[in-house]
Design a protein around this motif. Sequence first.
Motif, PDB file in Angstrom:
ATOM      1  N   ILE A 139      -4.710   3.559 -12.879  1.00 23.26           N
ATOM      2  CA  ILE A 139      -4.562   4.682 -13.798  1.00 23.26           C
ATOM      3  C   ILE A 139      -3.573   5.689 -13.203  1.00 23.26           C
ATOM      4  CG2 ILE A 139      -6.896   4.394 -14.719  1.00 23.26           C
ATOM      5  CD1 ILE A 139      -7.746   6.832 -13.039  1.00 23.26           C
ATOM      6  N   PRO A 140      -3.021   6.598 -14.017  1.00 17.54           N
ATOM      7  CA  PRO A 140      -2.102   7.592 -13.470  1.00 17.54           C
ATOM      8  C   PRO A 140      -2.792   8.539 -12.508  1.00 17.54           C
ATOM      9  CG  PRO A 140      -1.898   7.439 -15.864  1.00 17.54           C
ATOM     10  CD  PRO A 140      -3.118   6.668 -15.490  1.00 17.54           C
ATOM     11  N   GLY A 141      -2.061   8.959 -11.495  1.00 14.00           N
ATOM     12  CA  GLY A 141      -2.533   9.986 -10.570  1.00 14.00           C
ATOM     13  C   GLY A 141      -1.742  11.258 -10.794  1.00 14.00           C
ATOM     14  N   LEU A 142      -2.416  12.325 -11.219  1.00 16.00           N
ATOM     15  CA  LEU A 142      -1.770  13.617 -11.451  1.00 16.00           C
ATOM     16  C   LEU A 142      -2.049  14.482 -10.231  1.00 16.00           C
ATOM     17  CD1 LEU A 142      -2.860  14.165 -15.174  1.00 16.00           C
ATOM     18  CD2 LEU A 142      -1.005  12.737 -14.256  1.00 16.00           C
ATOM     19  N   ALA A 152       0.818  -1.206   0.000  1.00 17.13           N
ATOM     20  CA  ALA A 152       0.000   0.000   0.000  1.00 17.13           C
ATOM     21  C   ALA A 152       0.855   1.260   0.000  1.00 17.13           C
ATOM     22  CB  ALA A 152      -0.934   0.014   1.210  1.00 17.13           C
ATOM     23  N   VAL A 153       2.030   1.194   0.616  1.00 18.12           N
ATOM     24  CA  VAL A 153       2.901   2.362   0.657  1.00 18.12           C
ATOM     25  C   VAL A 153       3.247   2.805  -0.755  1.00 18.12           C
ATOM     26  CG1 VAL A 153       5.173   3.206   1.359  1.00 18.12           C
ATOM     27  CG2 VAL A 153       3.821   1.799   2.925  1.00 18.12           C
ATOM     28  N   MET A 154       3.487   1.853  -1.649  1.00 22.05           N
ATOM     29  CA  MET A 154       3.846   2.176  -3.022  1.00 22.05           C
ATOM     30  C   MET A 154       2.672   2.789  -3.771  1.00 22.05           C
ATOM     31  SD  MET A 154       6.944   1.405  -2.982  1.00 22.05           S
ATOM     32  CE  MET A 154       7.281   1.700  -4.706  1.00 22.05           C
ATOM     33  N   LEU A 155       1.459   2.572  -3.302  1.00 23.15           N
ATOM     34  CA  LEU A 155       0.277   3.114  -3.958  1.00 23.15           C
ATOM     35  C   LEU A 155      -0.004   4.549  -3.538  1.00 23.15           C
ATOM     36  CD1 LEU A 155      -2.151   0.057  -3.596  1.00 23.15           C
ATOM     37  CD2 LEU A 155      -0.574   0.584  -5.465  1.00 23.15           C
ATOM     38  N   ILE A 156       0.726   5.070  -2.575  1.00 22.75           N
ATOM     39  CA  ILE A 156       0.452   6.401  -2.033  1.00 22.75           C
ATOM     40  C   ILE A 156       1.453   7.443  -2.546  1.00 22.75           C
ATOM     41  CG2 ILE A 156       0.202   7.746   0.086  1.00 22.75           C
ATOM     42  CD1 ILE A 156      -0.519   5.063   1.483  1.00 22.75           C
ATOM     43  N   THR A 157       2.703   7.051  -2.729  1.00 22.66           N
ATOM     44  CA  THR A 157       3.713   7.993  -3.203  1.00 22.66           C
ATOM     45  C   THR A 157       3.330   8.528  -4.582  1.00 22.66           C
ATOM     46  OG1 THR A 157       5.412   6.799  -1.985  1.00 22.66           O
ATOM     47  CG2 THR A 157       6.160   8.285  -3.726  1.00 22.66           C
ATOM     48  N   PRO A 158       3.423   9.839  -4.804  1.00 26.03           N
ATOM     49  CA  PRO A 158       2.991  10.410  -6.093  1.00 26.03           C
ATOM     50  C   PRO A 158       3.808   9.894  -7.276  1.00 26.03           C
ATOM     51  CG  PRO A 158       3.260  12.133  -4.441  1.00 26.03           C
ATOM     52  CD  PRO A 158       3.833  10.883  -3.851  1.00 26.03           C
ATOM     53  N   GLU A 159       3.153   9.861  -8.443  1.00 27.44           N
ATOM     54  CA  GLU A 159       3.835   9.607  -9.716  1.00 27.44           C
ATOM     55  C   GLU A 159       4.239  10.927 -10.364  1.00 27.44           C
ATOM     56  OE1 GLU A 159       1.867   6.255 -12.239  1.00 27.44           O
ATOM     57  OE2 GLU A 159       0.284   7.333 -11.162  1.00 27.44           O
ATOM     58  N   PRO A 161     -11.918   2.581  -5.436  1.00 26.70           N
ATOM     59  CA  PRO A 161     -11.862   3.034  -6.828  1.00 26.70           C
ATOM     60  C   PRO A 161     -13.146   2.868  -7.631  1.00 26.70           C
ATOM     61  CG  PRO A 161     -10.934   0.842  -6.667  1.00 26.70           C
ATOM     62  CD  PRO A 161     -11.340   1.237  -5.257  1.00 26.70           C
ATOM     63  N   PHE A 162     -14.253   2.458  -6.998  1.00 24.94           N
ATOM     64  CA  PHE A 162     -15.445   2.103  -7.762  1.00 24.94           C
ATOM     65  C   PHE A 162     -15.994   3.265  -8.586  1.00 24.94           C
ATOM     66  CE2 PHE A 162     -15.623  -0.481  -3.736  1.00 24.94           C
ATOM     67  CZ  PHE A 162     -15.066  -1.611  -4.296  1.00 24.94           C
ATOM     68  N   ALA A 163     -15.980   4.468  -8.033  1.00 25.64           N
ATOM     69  CA  ALA A 163     -16.522   5.614  -8.761  1.00 25.64           C
ATOM     70  C   ALA A 163     -15.688   5.929 -10.003  1.00 25.64           C
ATOM     71  CB  ALA A 163     -16.580   6.839  -7.854  1.00 25.64           C
ATOM     72  N   LEU A 164     -14.406   5.609  -9.974  1.00 29.11           N
ATOM     73  CA  LEU A 164     -13.575   5.835 -11.157  1.00 29.11           C
ATOM     74  C   LEU A 164     -14.049   4.955 -12.315  1.00 29.11           C
ATOM     75  CD1 LEU A 164      -9.964   6.097  -9.665  1.00 29.11           C
ATOM     76  CD2 LEU A 164     -11.746   7.834  -9.839  1.00 29.11           C
ATOM     77  N   GLY A 165     -14.474   3.759 -11.989  1.00 27.62           N
ATOM     78  CA  GLY A 165     -15.001   2.877 -13.022  1.00 27.62           C
ATOM     79  C   GLY A 165     -16.288   3.408 -13.613  1.00 27.62           C
ATOM     80  N   VAL A 166     -17.152   3.959 -12.755  1.00 30.99           N
ATOM     81  CA  VAL A 166     -18.404   4.551 -13.232  1.00 30.99           C
ATOM     82  C   VAL A 166     -18.101   5.721 -14.171  1.00 30.99           C
ATOM     83  CG1 VAL A 166     -20.499   5.783 -12.553  1.00 30.99           C
ATOM     84  CG2 VAL A 166     -19.696   3.833 -11.192  1.00 30.99           C
ATOM     85  N   ALA A 167     -17.178   6.594 -13.740  1.00 26.23           N
ATOM     86  CA  ALA A 167     -16.817   7.756 -14.556  1.00 26.23           C
ATOM     87  C   ALA A 167     -16.208   7.329 -15.890  1.00 26.23           C
ATOM     88  CB  ALA A 167     -15.842   8.643 -13.790  1.00 26.23           C
ATOM     89  N   LEU A 189      -3.181  12.424  -1.195  1.00 25.12           N
ATOM     90  CA  LEU A 189      -2.554  11.143  -1.484  1.00 25.12           C
ATOM     91  C   LEU A 189      -3.387   9.971  -0.992  1.00 25.12           C
ATOM     92  CD1 LEU A 189       1.214  11.871  -0.707  1.00 25.12           C
ATOM     93  CD2 LEU A 189      -0.031  12.114  -2.866  1.00 25.12           C
ATOM     94  N   TYR A 190      -4.004  10.114   0.195  1.00 20.28           N
ATOM     95  CA  TYR A 190      -4.761   9.002   0.769  1.00 20.28           C
ATOM     96  C   TYR A 190      -6.164   8.878   0.184  1.00 20.28           C
ATOM     97  CZ  TYR A 190      -1.292   7.766   4.271  1.00 20.28           C
ATOM     98  OH  TYR A 190      -0.146   7.317   4.903  1.00 20.28           O
ATOM     99  N   ALA A 191      -6.508   9.753  -0.740  1.00 21.90           N
ATOM    100  CA  ALA A 191      -7.799   9.652  -1.414  1.00 21.90           C
ATOM    101  C   ALA A 191      -7.583   9.554  -2.918  1.00 21.90           C
ATOM    102  CB  ALA A 191      -8.679  10.856  -1.073  1.00 21.90           C
ATOM    103  N   ASP A 192      -7.101  10.627  -3.530  1.00 25.94           N
ATOM    104  CA  ASP A 192      -6.998  10.696  -4.985  1.00 25.94           C
ATOM    105  C   ASP A 192      -5.881   9.814  -5.544  1.00 25.94           C
ATOM    106  OD1 ASP A 192      -9.036  12.790  -5.020  1.00 25.94           O
ATOM    107  OD2 ASP A 192      -7.481  14.067  -4.183  1.00 25.94           O
ATOM    108  N   ARG A 193      -4.694   9.950  -4.998  1.00 21.00           N
ATOM    109  CA  ARG A 193      -3.569   9.151  -5.505  1.00 21.00           C
ATOM    110  C   ARG A 193      -3.818   7.665  -5.303  1.00 21.00           C
ATOM    111  NH1 ARG A 193      -0.647   6.225  -8.082  1.00 21.00           N
ATOM    112  NH2 ARG A 193       1.466   5.695  -7.442  1.00 21.00           N
ATOM    113  N   MET A 194      -4.296   7.308  -4.118  1.00 22.15           N
ATOM    114  CA  MET A 194      -4.496   5.895  -3.820  1.00 22.15           C
ATOM    115  C   MET A 194      -5.631   5.305  -4.650  1.00 22.15           C
ATOM    116  SD  MET A 194      -4.550   4.213  -0.050  1.00 22.15           S
ATOM    117  CE  MET A 194      -4.251   2.462   0.172  1.00 22.15           C
ATOM    118  N   ALA A 195      -6.699   6.069  -4.863  1.00 20.59           N
ATOM    119  CA  ALA A 195      -7.799   5.589  -5.712  1.00 20.59           C
ATOM    120  C   ALA A 195      -7.302   5.326  -7.121  1.00 20.59           C
ATOM    121  CB  ALA A 195      -8.934   6.610  -5.723  1.00 20.59           C
TER     122      ALA A 195
END
Length: 222
Positions: free
Chosen positions: A184-187, A54-61, A148-154, A172-178
């Motif tokens: 998908i990329p997190g900007l 999970a730590v790797m899913l939080i650090t920004p790209e 991430p479910f809402a991202l699939g809907v969108a 990071l704990y909401a947008d980046r992690m989702a």
Amino acid sequence: GSEMCIRDRVQVINCLKSHVALDFKRVANADVEEPELQAPLFSFAAERAERGKAVMLITPEYVFKDVTHITPEFLAEKGIRALVLDIDNTLTADRSQELPDEVAGWLARMREAGIGLTIVSNGAEKRVRPFAEKLGLAYLYRCAKPLPFALGVARRRMQVKRREMAMVGDQLYADRMAAALYGIPGLMVIPRGPDLGAQVVLKRKWEKKHWQEYYDRGGKTL
């Protein structure tokens, strides 16, 4: 490989789901007629989310000074045709219904470039609907990011492939992690102003080491 990445995302989602009271209900969002799954706001155990993969899913790209620094040229280079957008401290100040002129201009440039746009917010309907309708943007509220479910809907609404969509946000704990959990990329953008919610203020403290990790790896503010 890709199978391992998918397995890691599934494990993290299951970890989060086991620590979140979701109480999903079916409601109809105002921009479409069909009902969609929505979830109320929640708090999750951040210390659990920081373990292992999970730590790797939080650090920004990617980190941008603000949304206006995300250009159509950058998106075209990455093959991105659609953006899901956070509101608070991303498009405008926390809890504000006013859109800065420079952000209005940026949205216009995105539309001119043919980029699909949908707001995906954890905020309540009364916060999200007036803001989105004023801008003429499709929207989803109470999205329970980082799930991430809402991202699939969108994505399905904008009719793009997963690899053609990116998440734009400041947390990071909401947008980046989702974004990471959905694959998908997190900007990420530098927050536009102070946070007004106590829960967000607390999460900012947990975020600091992950922002620093981005810069320690040689990342730049774009």
